[in-house]
Design a protein around this motif. Structure first.
Motif, mmCIF file in Angstrom:
data_model
loop_
_atom_site.group_PDB
_atom_site.id
_atom_site.type_symbol
_atom_site.label_atom_id
_atom_site.label_comp_id
_atom_site.label_asym_id
_atom_site.label_seq_id
_atom_site.Cartn_x
_atom_site.Cartn_y
_atom_site.Cartn_z
ATOM 1 N N TYR A 22 0.835 -1.201 0.000
ATOM 2 C CA TYR A 22 0.000 0.000 0.000
ATOM 3 C C TYR A 22 0.869 1.251 0.000
ATOM 4 N N GLU A 23 0.354 2.306 -0.585
ATOM 5 C CA GLU A 23 1.108 3.561 -0.648
ATOM 6 C C GLU A 23 0.772 4.505 0.495
ATOM 7 N N GLU A 24 -0.133 4.083 1.382
ATOM 8 C CA GLU A 24 -0.478 4.880 2.552
ATOM 9 C C GLU A 24 -0.534 3.957 3.770
ATOM 10 N N VAL A 25 -0.357 4.568 4.936
ATOM 11 C CA VAL A 25 -0.435 3.808 6.185
ATOM 12 C C VAL A 25 -1.272 4.613 7.172
ATOM 13 N N CYS A 26 -2.094 3.915 7.942
ATOM 14 C CA CYS A 26 -2.830 4.544 9.035
ATOM 15 C C CYS A 26 -1.974 4.378 10.284
ATOM 16 N N PHE A 27 -1.448 5.482 10.764
ATOM 17 C CA PHE A 27 -0.539 5.438 11.907
ATOM 18 C C PHE A 27 -1.335 5.342 13.206
ATOM 19 N N PHE A 28 -1.128 4.268 13.945
ATOM 20 C CA PHE A 28 -1.783 4.112 15.238
ATOM 21 C C PHE A 28 -0.991 3.147 16.102
ATOM 22 N N GLY A 29 -1.224 3.203 17.402
ATOM 23 C CA GLY A 29 -0.611 2.265 18.335
ATOM 24 C C GLY A 29 0.577 2.804 19.110
ATOM 25 N N LEU A 30 1.157 3.912 18.688
ATOM 26 C CA LEU A 30 2.337 4.426 19.389
ATOM 27 C C LEU A 30 1.984 4.861 20.803
ATOM 28 N N GLN A 31 0.867 5.543 20.970
ATOM 29 C CA GLN A 31 0.475 6.035 22.288
ATOM 30 C C GLN A 31 0.349 4.873 23.289
ATOM 31 N N TYR A 32 -0.292 3.801 22.852
ATOM 32 C CA TYR A 32 -0.421 2.620 23.711
ATOM 33 C C TYR A 32 0.958 2.080 24.095
ATOM 34 N N PHE A 33 1.824 1.920 23.110
ATOM 35 C CA PHE A 33 3.165 1.381 23.352
ATOM 36 C C PHE A 33 3.938 2.265 24.327
ATOM 37 N N LEU A 34 3.900 3.572 24.099
ATOM 38 C CA LEU A 34 4.635 4.491 24.971
ATOM 39 C C LEU A 34 4.126 4.414 26.406
ATOM 40 N N VAL A 89 14.293 10.653 26.747
ATOM 41 C CA VAL A 89 14.060 10.775 25.308
ATOM 42 C C VAL A 89 12.898 11.734 25.041
ATOM 43 N N GLU A 90 12.920 12.318 23.864
ATOM 44 C CA GLU A 90 11.818 13.140 23.380
ATOM 45 C C GLU A 90 11.294 12.493 22.108
ATOM 46 N N ILE A 91 9.989 12.281 22.070
ATOM 47 C CA ILE A 91 9.365 11.631 20.919
ATOM 48 C C ILE A 91 8.353 12.582 20.310
ATOM 49 N N LYS A 92 8.426 12.723 19.000
ATOM 50 C CA LYS A 92 7.460 13.524 18.243
ATOM 51 C C LYS A 92 6.830 12.610 17.207
ATOM 52 N N ALA A 93 5.504 12.747 17.015
ATOM 53 C CA ALA A 93 4.814 11.834 16.101
ATOM 54 C C ALA A 93 3.647 12.530 15.426
ATOM 55 N N VAL A 94 3.263 11.992 14.277
ATOM 56 C CA VAL A 94 2.027 12.447 13.657
ATOM 57 C C VAL A 94 0.881 11.978 14.558
ATOM 58 N N TYR A 102 3.315 6.566 2.315
ATOM 59 C CA TYR A 102 4.548 5.868 2.677
ATOM 60 C C TYR A 102 5.762 6.719 2.307
ATOM 61 N N LYS A 103 6.915 6.363 2.854
ATOM 62 C CA LYS A 103 8.171 7.098 2.691
ATOM 63 C C LYS A 103 8.143 8.450 3.402
ATOM 64 N N ASN A 104 7.339 8.568 4.453
ATOM 65 C CA ASN A 104 7.311 9.750 5.301
ATOM 66 C C ASN A 104 7.566 9.340 6.742
ATOM 67 N N VAL A 105 8.132 10.252 7.499
ATOM 68 C CA VAL A 105 8.412 9.980 8.903
ATOM 69 C C VAL A 105 7.095 9.897 9.676
ATOM 70 N N LEU A 106 6.975 8.859 10.512
ATOM 71 C CA LEU A 106 5.804 8.698 11.368
ATOM 72 C C LEU A 106 6.088 9.199 12.786
ATOM 73 N N PHE A 107 7.294 8.916 13.283
ATOM 74 C CA PHE A 107 7.706 9.512 14.548
ATOM 75 C C PHE A 107 9.215 9.590 14.621
ATOM 76 N N THR A 108 9.689 10.496 15.499
ATOM 77 C CA THR A 108 11.131 10.655 15.739
ATOM 78 C C THR A 108 11.388 10.485 17.212
ATOM 79 N N MET A 109 12.623 10.120 17.526
ATOM 80 C CA MET A 109 13.048 9.984 18.917
ATOM 81 C C MET A 109 14.449 10.568 19.049
#
Length: 112
Positions: A22-34, A89-94, A102-109
């Motif tokens: 797929y050429e797109e992704v639905c970004f989810f789950g980071l908040q739960y993981f963190l 750490v500092e985390i920034k995310a969409v 796709y080929k875009n940053v979803l989060f940084t640390m």
């Protein structure tokens, strides 16, 4: 720690979807993981000891043995002492639920 040049004080990492079916992704789950694994005191002496044992098992060579420099115990002990076991750490995310090409940053640390 051995992979960085001497004197390195900042490490900035990113996570992206490189593509696939797929050429797109639905970004989810980071908040739960963190919240589950990275909030509060997550580094303790017991966990550092267990991690070092794990390293020794998985990074030992049958002929050359284990290199004691591989596991950076001093840095983990520093986090326990200076940061009370909280990861510096500092985390920034969409935003969660965002559709991202796709080929875009979803989060940084970045270490702080």
């Amino acid at each position: 720690h051995l992979q960085y040049p001497p004197g390195t004080t900042k490490v900035y990492s990113y996570f992206e979807s490189r593509g696939g079916a797929y050429e797109e992704v639905c970004f989810f789950g980071l908040q739960y993981f963190l919240k589950k694994y990275m909030v509060g005191q997550v580094v303790s002496a017991d966990k550092v000891n267990a991690a070092e044992e794990y390293f020794k098992i998985h990074f030992s060579h049958p002929v050359w043995g284990y290199n004691d420099q591989l596991f950076n115990r001093g840095s983990w002990e520093y986090i326990i002492k200076e940061h009370k076991g909280k990861l510096p750490v500092e985390i920034k995310a969409v935003p969660e639920g965002t559709i991202v090409p796709y080929k875009n940053v979803l989060f940084t640390m970045e270490n702080t």
